[in-house]
Design a protein around this motif. Structure first.
Motif, PDB file in Angstrom:
ATOM      1  N   LYS A  78      26.803 -88.315  -0.773  1.00 43.03           N
ATOM      2  CA  LYS A  78      26.445 -88.674   0.439  1.00 43.03           C
ATOM      3  C   LYS A  78      25.029 -88.143   1.080  1.00 43.03           C
ATOM      4  O   LYS A  78      24.425 -88.772   1.804  1.00 43.03           O
ATOM      5  CB  LYS A  78      27.516 -88.283   1.622  1.00 43.03           C
ATOM      6  N   GLY A  79      24.310 -87.295   0.177  1.00 43.84           N
ATOM      7  CA  GLY A  79      23.236 -86.826   0.574  1.00 43.84           C
ATOM      8  C   GLY A  79      22.808 -85.428  -0.272  1.00 43.84           C
ATOM      9  O   GLY A  79      23.762 -84.997  -1.009  1.00 43.84           O
ATOM     10  N   ALA A  80      21.648 -84.902   0.132  1.00 44.19           N
ATOM     11  CA  ALA A  80      21.217 -83.654  -0.378  1.00 44.19           C
ATOM     12  C   ALA A  80      20.128 -83.275   0.256  1.00 44.19           C
ATOM     13  O   ALA A  80      19.527 -83.807   1.162  1.00 44.19           O
ATOM     14  CB  ALA A  80      20.570 -84.168  -1.989  1.00 44.19           C
ATOM     15  N   SER A  81      20.096 -81.781   0.109  1.00 44.76           N
ATOM     16  CA  SER A  81      18.970 -81.109   0.834  1.00 44.76           C
ATOM     17  C   SER A  81      18.706 -79.705  -0.046  1.00 44.76           C
ATOM     18  O   SER A  81      19.606 -79.358  -0.877  1.00 44.76           O
ATOM     19  CB  SER A  81      19.711 -80.530   2.371  1.00 44.76           C
ATOM     20  N   ASN A  82      17.689 -78.988   0.223  1.00 46.79           N
ATOM     21  CA  ASN A  82      17.176 -78.132  -0.220  1.00 46.79           C
ATOM     22  C   ASN A  82      16.740 -76.741   0.649  1.00 46.79           C
ATOM     23  O   ASN A  82      16.410 -77.258   1.756  1.00 46.79           O
ATOM     24  CB  ASN A  82      16.128 -78.254  -1.207  1.00 46.79           C
ATOM     25  N   SER A  83      16.837 -75.623   0.320  1.00 48.10           N
ATOM     26  CA  SER A  83      16.197 -74.421   0.987  1.00 48.10           C
ATOM     27  C   SER A  83      15.098 -73.989   0.152  1.00 48.10           C
ATOM     28  O   SER A  83      15.427 -73.378  -1.148  1.00 48.10           O
ATOM     29  CB  SER A  83      17.509 -73.499   1.080  1.00 48.10           C
ATOM     30  N   SER A  84      14.065 -73.688   1.005  1.00 47.39           N
ATOM     31  CA  SER A  84      12.918 -73.228   0.278  1.00 47.39           C
ATOM     32  C   SER A  84      12.975 -71.689   0.201  1.00 47.39           C
ATOM     33  O   SER A  84      12.250 -71.003  -0.534  1.00 47.39           O
ATOM     34  CB  SER A  84      11.708 -73.566   1.155  1.00 47.39           C
ATOM     35  N   THR A  85      13.878 -71.047   0.980  1.00 50.37           N
ATOM     36  CA  THR A  85      13.982 -69.641   1.123  1.00 50.37           C
ATOM     37  C   THR A  85      15.019 -69.122  -0.078  1.00 50.37           C
ATOM     38  O   THR A  85      14.731 -68.242  -0.855  1.00 50.37           O
ATOM     39  CB  THR A  85      14.589 -69.170   2.211  1.00 50.37           C
ATOM     40  N   SER A  86      16.069 -69.984  -0.427  1.00 49.19           N
ATOM     41  CA  SER A  86      17.007 -69.662  -1.306  1.00 49.19           C
ATOM     42  C   SER A  86      16.653 -70.262  -2.649  1.00 49.19           C
ATOM     43  O   SER A  86      17.187 -69.927  -3.695  1.00 49.19           O
ATOM     44  CB  SER A  86      18.427 -69.663  -0.932  1.00 49.19           C
ATOM     45  N   GLY A  87      15.847 -71.482  -2.669  1.00 46.34           N
ATOM     46  CA  GLY A  87      15.614 -72.122  -3.920  1.00 46.34           C
ATOM     47  C   GLY A  87      16.941 -72.872  -4.199  1.00 46.34           C
ATOM     48  O   GLY A  87      16.843 -73.371  -5.619  1.00 46.34           O
ATOM     49  N   LEU A  88      17.880 -73.250  -3.611  1.00 46.05           N
ATOM     50  CA  LEU A  88      19.070 -73.917  -3.754  1.00 46.05           C
ATOM     51  C   LEU A  88      19.043 -75.596  -3.471  1.00 46.05           C
ATOM     52  O   LEU A  88      18.405 -75.614  -2.363  1.00 46.05           O
ATOM     53  CB  LEU A  88      20.254 -73.338  -3.213  1.00 46.05           C
ATOM     54  N   VAL A  89      19.616 -76.392  -4.109  1.00 40.63           N
ATOM     55  CA  VAL A  89      19.869 -77.512  -3.647  1.00 40.63           C
ATOM     56  C   VAL A  89      21.319 -77.948  -3.430  1.00 40.63           C
ATOM     57  O   VAL A  89      22.112 -77.475  -4.198  1.00 40.63           O
ATOM     58  CB  VAL A  89      19.275 -78.692  -4.842  1.00 40.63           C
ATOM     59  N   THR A  90      21.635 -78.469  -2.337  1.00 38.24           N
ATOM     60  CA  THR A  90      22.971 -78.807  -1.787  1.00 38.24           C
ATOM     61  C   THR A  90      23.181 -80.089  -1.661  1.00 38.24           C
ATOM     62  O   THR A  90      22.440 -80.856  -1.222  1.00 38.24           O
ATOM     63  CB  THR A  90      23.386 -78.121  -0.529  1.00 38.24           C
ATOM     64  N   PHE A  91      24.319 -80.309  -2.385  1.00 39.65           N
ATOM     65  CA  PHE A  91      24.668 -82.000  -2.489  1.00 39.65           C
ATOM     66  C   PHE A  91      26.091 -82.046  -1.199  1.00 39.65           C
ATOM     67  O   PHE A  91      26.880 -81.352  -1.399  1.00 39.65           O
ATOM     68  CB  PHE A  91      25.143 -82.370  -3.777  1.00 39.65           C
ATOM     69  N   LYS A  92      26.080 -83.171  -0.560  1.00 34.66           N
ATOM     70  CA  LYS A  92      27.328 -83.429   0.082  1.00 34.66           C
ATOM     71  C   LYS A  92      27.792 -84.586  -0.374  1.00 34.66           C
ATOM     72  O   LYS A  92      27.249 -85.432  -0.838  1.00 34.66           O
ATOM     73  CB  LYS A  92      26.814 -83.972   1.606  1.00 34.66           C
ATOM     74  N   LEU A  93      29.118 -84.507  -0.880  1.00 37.60           N
ATOM     75  CA  LEU A  93      29.903 -85.522  -1.518  1.00 37.60           C
ATOM     76  C   LEU A  93      31.377 -85.597  -1.281  1.00 37.60           C
ATOM     77  O   LEU A  93      31.940 -84.714  -0.838  1.00 37.60           O
ATOM     78  CB  LEU A  93      29.702 -85.351  -3.106  1.00 37.60           C
ATOM     79  N   ASP A  94      32.015 -86.665  -1.672  1.00 39.75           N
ATOM     80  CA  ASP A  94      33.485 -86.548  -1.712  1.00 39.75           C
ATOM     81  C   ASP A  94      33.743 -86.414  -3.096  1.00 39.75           C
ATOM     82  O   ASP A  94      33.223 -87.201  -4.017  1.00 39.75           O
ATOM     83  CB  ASP A  94      33.755 -87.906  -1.235  1.00 39.75           C
ATOM     84  N   ALA A  95      34.757 -85.700  -3.427  1.00 33.64           N
ATOM     85  CA  ALA A  95      35.207 -85.560  -4.706  1.00 33.64           C
ATOM     86  C   ALA A  95      36.605 -85.333  -4.940  1.00 33.64           C
ATOM     87  O   ALA A  95      37.388 -84.688  -3.846  1.00 33.64           O
ATOM     88  CB  ALA A  95      34.219 -84.258  -5.365  1.00 33.64           C
ATOM     89  N   LEU A  96      37.275 -85.674  -6.042  1.00 35.49           N
ATOM     90  CA  LEU A  96      38.930 -85.277  -6.283  1.00 35.49           C
ATOM     91  C   LEU A  96      38.669 -84.070  -7.301  1.00 35.49           C
ATOM     92  O   LEU A  96      38.028 -84.110  -8.319  1.00 35.49           O
ATOM     93  CB  LEU A  96      39.380 -86.539  -7.244  1.00 35.49           C
ATOM     94  N   VAL A  97      39.216 -82.997  -6.904  1.00 34.86           N
ATOM     95  CA  VAL A  97      38.996 -81.703  -7.660  1.00 34.86           C
ATOM     96  C   VAL A  97      40.528 -81.298  -7.897  1.00 34.86           C
ATOM     97  O   VAL A  97      41.421 -81.031  -7.111  1.00 34.86           O
ATOM     98  CB  VAL A  97      38.646 -80.516  -6.807  1.00 34.86           C
TER      99      VAL A  97
END
Length: 80
Positions: free
Chosen positions: A12-31
């Motif tokens: 559904k989308g992605a974002s990143n944080s310049s302070t933590s260096g992490l990329v976060t993904f928003k998604l639907d998933a079967l776990v």
């Protein structure tokens, strides 16, 4: 260690944080929990369709380009 089978249904989308260096993904998933296979190191599987893999690559490229754009430019190799 618990192992899982993660099947991405929709990215559904992605974002990143310049302070933590992490990329976060928003998604639907079967776990689902997954039993480790004998003789093989326990691992979690991430399963994507080809279409979702292409979306993931595009989102990653965009986020990494954005992160690179915020980093200070290196002065190495410049002579004045």
């Amino acid at each position: 260690m618990k192992t899982h089978h993660i099947e991405v249904q929709k990215l559904k989308g992605a974002s990143n944080s310049s302070t933590s260096g992490l990329v976060t993904f928003k998604l639907d998933a079967l776990v689902k929990e997954r039993e480790p296979v004998d003789g093989i190191e326990p691992s979690t599987l991430l399963v994507l369709t080809e279409a979702n893999a292409r979306v993931l690559m595009a989102l990653l490229k965009t986020q990494l380009t954005d992160m690179d754009g915020r980093k200070p430019k290196s002065r190495h190799g410049r002579h004045g």
